[in-house]
Design a protein around this motif. Structure first.
Motif, PDB file in Angstrom:
ATOM      1  N   SER A 282       0.843  -1.208   0.024  1.00  5.27           N
ATOM      2  CA  SER A 282      -0.078   0.048  -0.229  1.00  5.27           C
ATOM      3  C   SER A 282       0.845   1.199   0.113  1.00  5.27           C
ATOM      4  CB  SER A 282      -0.942   0.101   1.130  1.00  5.27           C
ATOM      5  OG  SER A 282      -1.727  -1.134   1.092  1.00  5.27           O
ATOM      6  N   VAL A 283       2.076   1.395   0.838  1.00  5.08           N
ATOM      7  CA  VAL A 283       2.921   2.281   1.008  1.00  5.08           C
ATOM      8  C   VAL A 283       3.483   2.662  -0.437  1.00  5.08           C
ATOM      9  CG1 VAL A 283       4.705   3.433   1.862  1.00  5.08           C
ATOM     10  CG2 VAL A 283       3.046   1.993   3.513  1.00  5.08           C
ATOM     11  N   ALA A 284       4.283   1.318  -0.795  1.00  2.00           N
ATOM     12  CA  ALA A 284       4.875   1.509  -2.281  1.00  2.00           C
ATOM     13  C   ALA A 284       3.853   2.295  -3.354  1.00  2.00           C
ATOM     14  CB  ALA A 284       5.512   0.316  -2.437  1.00  2.00           C
ATOM     15  N   ARG A 285       2.641   1.553  -3.471  1.00  2.00           N
ATOM     16  CA  ARG A 285       1.827   1.943  -4.531  1.00  2.00           C
ATOM     17  C   ARG A 285       1.537   3.368  -4.402  1.00  2.00           C
ATOM     18  NH1 ARG A 285       3.162  -1.337  -8.552  1.00  2.00           N
ATOM     19  NH2 ARG A 285       3.102  -3.446  -8.181  1.00  2.00           N
ATOM     20  N   ALA A 286       1.062   3.791  -3.317  1.00  2.00           N
ATOM     21  CA  ALA A 286       0.676   5.152  -3.004  1.00  2.00           C
ATOM     22  C   ALA A 286       1.730   5.981  -3.532  1.00  2.00           C
ATOM     23  CB  ALA A 286       0.383   5.430  -1.605  1.00  2.00           C
ATOM     24  N   ARG A 287       3.125   5.923  -3.234  1.00  2.00           N
ATOM     25  CA  ARG A 287       4.267   6.667  -3.684  1.00  2.00           C
ATOM     26  C   ARG A 287       4.344   6.706  -5.363  1.00  2.00           C
ATOM     27  NH1 ARG A 287      10.029   6.233  -4.415  1.00  2.00           N
ATOM     28  NH2 ARG A 287      10.634   8.323  -4.165  1.00  2.00           N
ATOM     29  N   GLU A 291       3.777   9.710  -7.731  1.00  2.00           N
ATOM     30  CA  GLU A 291       5.049   9.875  -8.747  1.00  2.00           C
ATOM     31  C   GLU A 291       4.500   9.984 -10.359  1.00  2.00           C
ATOM     32  OE1 GLU A 291       8.078  10.627  -8.626  1.00  2.00           O
ATOM     33  OE2 GLU A 291       8.872  10.307  -6.444  1.00  2.00           O
ATOM     34  N   ALA A 292       3.254   9.253 -10.191  1.00  2.00           N
ATOM     35  CA  ALA A 292       2.877   9.424 -11.658  1.00  2.00           C
ATOM     36  C   ALA A 292       1.783  10.350 -12.138  1.00  2.00           C
ATOM     37  CB  ALA A 292       2.060   8.042 -11.840  1.00  2.00           C
ATOM     38  N   GLY A 293       1.669  11.279 -10.885  1.00  2.00           N
ATOM     39  CA  GLY A 293       0.613  12.324 -10.956  1.00  2.00           C
ATOM     40  C   GLY A 293      -0.982  12.061 -10.968  1.00  2.00           C
ATOM     41  N   TYR A 294      -1.132  10.919 -10.316  1.00  2.00           N
ATOM     42  CA  TYR A 294      -2.606  10.702  -9.939  1.00  2.00           C
ATOM     43  C   TYR A 294      -3.194  11.741  -9.044  1.00  2.00           C
ATOM     44  CZ  TYR A 294      -2.871   6.357 -12.269  1.00  2.00           C
ATOM     45  OH  TYR A 294      -3.144   5.124 -12.979  1.00  2.00           O
TER      46      TYR A 294
END
Length: 364
Positions: A282-287, A291-294
């Motif tokens: 969850s933490v890794a994907r949130a970052r 970074e991808a500008g979601y």
């Protein structure tokens, strides 16, 4: 039970009951398969009635599934195990059901130490002594390919369903796709069905803007993959014209899951150690989404899920540093669907206002 007809059942989780039933039907030919009824409020009420108050909601859903299946004649129940305390719930569920007077055989197909084809085979072999490893390996691989096909179609749907020109077109086509899967008789047959529907989905007319609102969903695996347990959040976001991204699927968990070291690298300075179950993910994907500008992230979990509770401070730091809004949901038997929809509406309004403000600033 030896003289009884053997009837096996298992809990629901999204549409994955289709490949599970497919595998059981082809490798346990001596056992009848009973898929429990689709999850409803009754399922949750049944499960919650006989569950300890402090357990997470997946436990309650699963127990409700078992109770409905037992009432329909099941006498073999399957439990899958898991990477958190859910992996230890089988024994408690079994005792609860026996205390209620049910007679059945309780089997754990997956445990936390042996998630590999040979371990699967040994468990199925005990249920069907005539099963050969060759037959098992063939249908095990075919079932996994079916899951990958389902997950691939679902990924395309999440990307585009919110922009369909004809309301309900994606849903109807998806239902047709799922209805054809049980008739698969080999890899060529599966590939033919997948290619057919992949092409049909891509031919669906959509009006997708060049830069739509994008929201990623992270959190605990059950509430991510069982839509009823999260009040159909993905469907509600799509209704608002939002492109939805979700990483966790069965194929992701079993074959495509990154190594822990990769997840920690993606998490960057926000996380130094694993925090259990899906929390690190969850933490890794949130970052990564930041970074991808979601435009935003929604974090969902069962109430009291310790790994996801541990992930929340780091996700909040990511939200603060990247100026990316995060909406948190905790689900339990008492969760109000109206409350969820109200918060989603407010979240969408905020994202729209932020987008309009950014566009105005760019004009200036």
């Amino acid at each position: 039970m030896a003289s009884q007809e053997k009837i096996m059942s298992f809990p629901h989780m999204g549409n994955y009951h289709i490949p599970i039933e497919f595998l059981i039907r082809h490798v346990l030919e001596n056992i009848q398969v009973l898929t429990p009824p689709q999850i409803t409020k009754k399922t949750l009420e049944l499960g919650a009635k006989y569950s300890p108050d402090f357990v997470c909601v997946p436990f309650k859903y699963n127990l409700g599934n078992y109770l409905e299946a037992l009432e329909q004649g099941a006498n073999i129940l399957v439990q899958s195990g898991g990477g958190c305390r859910f992996g230890y719930y089988g024994e408690i569920q079994e005792q609860i059901l026996r205390d209620l007077g049910y007679e059945f055989e309780f089997i754990s197909i997956i445990d936390n130490q042996n998630v590999n084809p040979l371990a699967f085979f040994n468990r199925f072999k005990r249920l069907n002594p005539q099963l050969s490893f060759v037959r098992f390996a063939y249908y095990f691989q075919l079932t996994f390919k079916m899951i990958e096909a389902m997950d691939s179609i679902d990924h395309y749907i999440r990307d585009h369903i919110g922009f369909a020109l004809q309301e309900g077109s994606f849903e109807l086509l998806h239902e047709e796709f799922l209805k054809e899967l049980p008739a698969v008789d080999g890899f060529r047959s599966l590939d033919k069905i997948y290619r057919k529907y992949d092409a049909l989905f891509r031919r669906q007319e959509v009006n997708k803007p060049e830069n739509p609102l994008r929201v990623g969903i992270v959190g605990e695996l059950y509430t991510l993959m069982e839509p009823f347990s999260s009040c159909y959040i993905e469907k509600e976001l799509a209704k608002k014209g939002i492109q939805v991204t979700r990483f966790i699927t069965i194929s992701y968990l079993l074959r495509h899951h990154p190594k822990s070291s990769d997840l920690l690298e993606w998490a960057g300075n926000y996380l130094k150690y694993e925090i259990g179950a899906d929390g690190t993910d969850s933490v890794a994907r949130a970052r990564m989404l930041a970074e991808a500008g979601y435009d935003g992230v929604i974090h969902i979990k069962p109430f009291g899920c310790t790994p996801e509770v541990n992930s929340m401070p780091m996700i909040q730091n990511i939200s603060s540093d990247y100026k990316m809004p995060v909406l948190y949901f905790s689900f339990d038997a008492q969760t109000s669907e109206t409350g969820v929809l109200t918060r989603l509406e407010a979240f969408h309004d905020m994202l729209m206002m932020r987008r309009e403000k950014e566009q105005w600033q760019n004009v200036i």
